[in-house]
Motif scaffolding. Structure first.
Motif, PDB file in Angstrom:
ATOM      1  N   SER A 102       0.924  -1.174  -0.124  1.00 44.02           N
ATOM      2  CA  SER A 102       0.051   0.002  -0.007  1.00 44.02           C
ATOM      3  C   SER A 102       0.892   1.242   0.120  1.00 44.02           C
ATOM      4  CB  SER A 102      -0.892   0.193   1.063  1.00 44.02           C
ATOM      5  OG  SER A 102      -1.669  -1.133   1.490  1.00 44.02           O
ATOM      6  N   THR A 110       1.652   5.988  -7.139  1.00 45.87           N
ATOM      7  CA  THR A 110       0.612   7.192  -7.326  1.00 45.87           C
ATOM      8  C   THR A 110       1.238   8.459  -7.515  1.00 45.87           C
ATOM      9  OG1 THR A 110      -1.137   5.873  -6.028  1.00 45.87           O
ATOM     10  CG2 THR A 110      -1.190   8.092  -6.132  1.00 45.87           C
ATOM     11  N   ASN A 114       1.583  10.907 -10.534  1.00 41.96           N
ATOM     12  CA  ASN A 114       1.081  12.247 -10.478  1.00 41.96           C
ATOM     13  C   ASN A 114       2.083  13.340 -10.926  1.00 41.96           C
ATOM     14  OD1 ASN A 114       0.574  14.670  -8.080  1.00 41.96           O
ATOM     15  ND2 ASN A 114      -1.197  14.021  -9.138  1.00 41.96           N
ATOM     16  N   ASP A 118       1.691  16.074 -13.792  1.00 43.98           N
ATOM     17  CA  ASP A 118       1.405  17.330 -13.606  1.00 43.98           C
ATOM     18  C   ASP A 118       2.821  18.180 -13.865  1.00 43.98           C
ATOM     19  OD1 ASP A 118      -0.812  16.956 -12.550  1.00 43.98           O
ATOM     20  OD2 ASP A 118      -0.455  16.910 -10.276  1.00 43.98           O
ATOM     21  N   ARG A 129      10.617  20.741  -8.256  1.00 47.37           N
ATOM     22  CA  ARG A 129      10.428  19.225  -8.186  1.00 47.37           C
ATOM     23  C   ARG A 129      11.325  18.800  -9.030  1.00 47.37           C
ATOM     24  NH1 ARG A 129       4.150  17.531  -6.812  1.00 47.37           N
ATOM     25  NH2 ARG A 129       3.850  18.659  -4.821  1.00 47.37           N
ATOM     26  N   SER A 181      -5.650   5.786  -9.270  1.00 47.09           N
ATOM     27  CA  SER A 181      -4.496   6.789  -9.377  1.00 47.09           C
ATOM     28  C   SER A 181      -4.453   7.417 -10.781  1.00 47.09           C
ATOM     29  CB  SER A 181      -3.443   6.122  -8.928  1.00 47.09           C
ATOM     30  OG  SER A 181      -3.270   5.595  -7.766  1.00 47.09           O
ATOM     31  N   TYR A 184      -6.864   9.809 -11.763  1.00 53.70           N
ATOM     32  CA  TYR A 184      -6.803  11.165 -11.031  1.00 53.70           C
ATOM     33  C   TYR A 184      -6.013  11.992 -11.471  1.00 53.70           C
ATOM     34  CZ  TYR A 184      -5.617  13.918  -6.894  1.00 53.70           C
ATOM     35  OH  TYR A 184      -5.331  15.009  -6.090  1.00 53.70           O
ATOM     36  N   LYS A 192      -8.505  15.171 -10.722  1.00 55.33           N
ATOM     37  CA  LYS A 192      -8.244  16.127  -9.804  1.00 55.33           C
ATOM     38  C   LYS A 192      -8.467  17.675 -10.470  1.00 55.33           C
ATOM     39  CE  LYS A 192      -3.833  17.934  -9.823  1.00 55.33           C
ATOM     40  NZ  LYS A 192      -2.564  18.188  -9.450  1.00 55.33           N
ATOM     41  N   LEU A 202      -9.155  10.901  -3.555  1.00 58.88           N
ATOM     42  CA  LEU A 202      -8.134  11.113  -2.758  1.00 58.88           C
ATOM     43  C   LEU A 202      -8.295  10.418  -1.386  1.00 58.88           C
ATOM     44  CD1 LEU A 202      -5.344  13.947  -2.955  1.00 58.88           C
ATOM     45  CD2 LEU A 202      -5.581  12.393  -0.985  1.00 58.88           C
ATOM     46  N   SER A 205      -9.261   6.897  -1.149  1.00 63.41           N
ATOM     47  CA  SER A 205      -8.364   5.917  -1.435  1.00 63.41           C
ATOM     48  C   SER A 205      -7.238   5.867  -0.478  1.00 63.41           C
ATOM     49  CB  SER A 205      -7.848   6.174  -2.735  1.00 63.41           C
ATOM     50  OG  SER A 205      -7.300   7.226  -2.945  1.00 63.41           O
ATOM     51  N   ASN A 243      -4.780  20.308   1.080  1.00 64.60           N
ATOM     52  CA  ASN A 243      -3.925  20.311   0.075  1.00 64.60           C
ATOM     53  C   ASN A 243      -4.021  21.256  -1.014  1.00 64.60           C
ATOM     54  OD1 ASN A 243      -1.312  19.058  -0.803  1.00 64.60           O
ATOM     55  ND2 ASN A 243      -2.520  17.844  -2.183  1.00 64.60           N
ATOM     56  N   LYS A 246      -2.316  25.388  -1.319  1.00 64.67           N
ATOM     57  CA  LYS A 246      -0.976  25.928  -1.688  1.00 64.67           C
ATOM     58  C   LYS A 246      -0.598  26.224  -3.012  1.00 64.67           C
ATOM     59  CE  LYS A 246       1.356  21.426  -2.596  1.00 64.67           C
ATOM     60  NZ  LYS A 246       0.185  20.460  -2.652  1.00 64.67           N
TER      61      LYS A 246
HETATM   62  C1  LIG Z   1      -1.276  11.749  -6.412  1.00 69.73           C
HETATM   63  C2  LIG Z   1      -2.182  12.168  -4.992  1.00 69.73           C
HETATM   64  C3  LIG Z   1      -2.487  13.382  -4.526  1.00 69.73           C
HETATM   65  C4  LIG Z   1      -1.582  14.431  -4.945  1.00 69.73           C
HETATM   66  O1  LIG Z   1      -2.518  15.366  -5.721  1.00 69.73           O
HETATM   67  P1  LIG Z   1      -2.024  16.823  -6.154  1.00 69.73           P
HETATM   68  O2  LIG Z   1      -1.541  16.786  -7.485  1.00 69.73           O
HETATM   69  O3  LIG Z   1      -3.086  17.513  -6.019  1.00 69.73           O
HETATM   70  O4  LIG Z   1      -0.937  17.315  -4.989  1.00 69.73           O
HETATM   71  P2  LIG Z   1       0.491  17.695  -5.182  1.00 69.73           P
HETATM   72  O5  LIG Z   1       0.561  18.839  -5.977  1.00 69.73           O
HETATM   73  O6  LIG Z   1       1.023  17.583  -3.665  1.00 69.73           O
HETATM   74  O7  LIG Z   1       1.239  16.497  -5.837  1.00 69.73           O
HETATM   75  C5  LIG Z   1      -2.998  11.077  -4.284  1.00 69.73           C
HETATM   76  C6  LIG Z   1      -4.085  10.437  -5.495  1.00 69.73           C
HETATM   77  C7  LIG Z   1      -4.678   9.201  -4.783  1.00 69.73           C
HETATM   78  C8  LIG Z   1      -5.360   8.379  -5.814  1.00 69.73           C
HETATM   79  C9  LIG Z   1      -6.883   8.770  -6.345  1.00 69.73           C
HETATM   80  C10 LIG Z   1      -5.507   6.829  -5.341  1.00 69.73           C
HETATM   81  C11 LIG Z   1      -4.544   6.028  -4.579  1.00 69.73           C
HETATM   82  C12 LIG Z   1      -4.808   4.787  -4.645  1.00 69.73           C
HETATM   83  C13 LIG Z   1      -3.745   3.938  -3.756  1.00 69.73           C
HETATM   84  C14 LIG Z   1      -2.452   4.380  -3.487  1.00 69.73           C
HETATM   85  C15 LIG Z   1      -3.835   2.594  -3.924  1.00 69.73           C
HETATM   86  C16 LIG Z   1      -3.642   1.812  -2.735  1.00 69.73           C
HETATM   87  C17 LIG Z   1      -4.588   0.146  -2.843  1.00 69.73           C
HETATM   88  C18 LIG Z   1      -4.001  -0.776  -1.866  1.00 69.73           C
HETATM   89  C19 LIG Z   1      -4.379  -0.153  -0.500  1.00 69.73           C
HETATM   90  C20 LIG Z   1      -4.882  -1.956  -2.223  1.00 69.73           C
END
Ligand SMILES: C/C(=C\COP(=O)(O)OP(=O)(O)O)CCC[C@H](C)CCC[C@H](C)CCCC(C)C
Length: 348
Positions: A102, A110, A114, A118, A129, A181, A184, A192, A202, A205, A243, A246
């Motif tokens: 996980s 993920t 992302n 991005d 980054r 993911s 998203y 997103k 988010l 999950s 989140n 920012k």
């Molecule tokens: C990438 C994610 C968040 C970041 O978002 P954002 O781009 O707005 O922020 P940053 O600028 O800080 O990068 C999280 C996205 C989550 C996604 C929808 C699903 C995650 C799935 C799990 C990791 C899967 C786990 C499965 C398991 C436990 C069976």
């Protein structure tokens, strides 16, 4: 050599294919500042060290270890709620494998995917980054995505075999979560882009999926657990909104409909805190309905410091205090999750 300039139109087309050395010309800061920047880099946090460094540290930074914590914790909650977890070596190792799947593998996948999709947005919001700064090449990132994805699904399948599942529940969760993911972050859906959909994806999950995995591993994943954790995920939606404060400027420029962009900073901050608090209270109500009154009372007590931090930090200045609020309030939310899981495990 200095960092490549932020791309003007579509940086996806202009992203370097070869790793570029990052800014080495910056004067070395104070030793303690350097140490803090290095730690931030290892955890994948804002304020990371952007000077040239080992490719493995850059890879780890892309996987944002700080984000693994909720997924690892979710597995703990699922195991506790199953009511079948025993403190013996075999269960400990199996739980650790589930946490590896996980956290490092699938959350790592993920976060990497992302950042990959991005990179144009990050060139505006956070150009330091690894991808927009050119510290790692695009083919290297693509390889990392595949290794983490296949590793995560492989470990999930091994866990299904251990649990003797007729239907490979954990593998299905891993594939479903990985697909989520992908949609998203990647076009055309890029969930997103929509504040509600993206943040619920988010929140759910990060709370529900690892819980389901831990629950299915040691016990039975039933409809009640699915519904309760999806309700809990609404509090996760609130956390996910934090989140978005920012990056209001960059999100606005690129047409991302985050809640602060749609409703303005103050209203979005209120939506955020109300969602966090009310859904935790709803879970406390559920615990009372299954006669777990002591656990319900502890959960309510754990929401109070969160409300205090919302008042002290977040509602006063969400743009300035988002990180400070998360750091102070989140521990209470995650302990509340474990309290809920123990209550459910107790009621089994
Ligand atoms: C990438 C994610 C968040 C970041 O978002 P954002 O781009 O707005 O922020 P940053 O600028 O800080 O990068 C999280 C996205 C989550 C996604 C929808 C699903 C995650 C799935 C799990 C990791 C899967 C786990 C499965 C398991 C436990 C069976």
């Amino acid at each position: 050599m200095s960092n490549p300039p932020a791309p003007e139109s579509n940086p996806i087309d202009t992203a370097p294919d070869k790793a570029q050395p990052t800014d080495n010309t910056r004067p070395p800061g104070k030793p303690e500042e350097n140490r803090s920047a290095k730690t931030r880099q290892m955890l994948g946090m804002k304020g990371a060290d952007v000077r040239e460094t080992s490719i493995w540290k850059i890879r780890l930074q892309l996987m944002k270890p700080i984000t693994w914590i909720p997924l690892i914790w979710g597995v703990v909650c699922g195991a506790a709620a199953s009511g079948n977890y025993e403190w013996k070596l075999e269960h400990l190792l199996i739980a650790a494998a589930c946490m590896l799947m996980s956290g490092p593998l699938l959350a790592g996948y993920t976060q990497t995917i992302n950042d990959f999709y991005d990179r144009d947005l990050d060139a505006i919001n956070e150009p330091y980054r690894p991808i927009p700064s050119g510290a790692i090449s695009v083919p290297q990132v693509v390889t990392q995505i595949w290794v983490l994805l296949l590793g995560g699904i492989g470990v999930a399948y091994a866990l299904d075999l251990w649990a003797g599942h007729e239907f490979p529940t954990i593998t299905a969760l891993a594939i479903g979560g990985s697909f989520l993911s992908y949609i998203y972050s990647a076009p055309p859906l890029k969930l997103k882009k929509n504040g509600w959909l993206g943040n619920y994806a988010l929140g759910s999950s990060y709370i529900a999926l690892p819980w389901w995995a831990g629950q299915a591993l040691f016990g039975e994943l039933n409809t009640t657990i699915i519904v309760v954790t999806l309700v809990y995920s609404m509090a996760g939606l609130g956390i996910a909104i934090v989140n978005d404060f920012k990056s209001v400027e960059g999100d606005e420029q690129l047409g991302l409909k985050s809640l602060p962009v749609m409703f303005g900073v103050t209203t979005a901050a209120w939506i955020c805190v109300l969602t966090i608090d009310l859904f935790q209270f709803a879970i406390a109500g559920y615990l009372m309905s299954i006669h777990q009154n002591l656990y319900a009372a502890i959960l309510i007590l754990l929401v109070i410091p969160q409300i205090t931090f919302q008042d002290m930090y977040f509602l006063r200045d969400p743009l300035e205090n988002d990180v400070k609020y998360q750091a102070s309030a989140q521990p209470f939310l995650v302990i509340g999750m474990l309290v809920t899981a123990l209550a459910i495990g107790h009621a089994v």
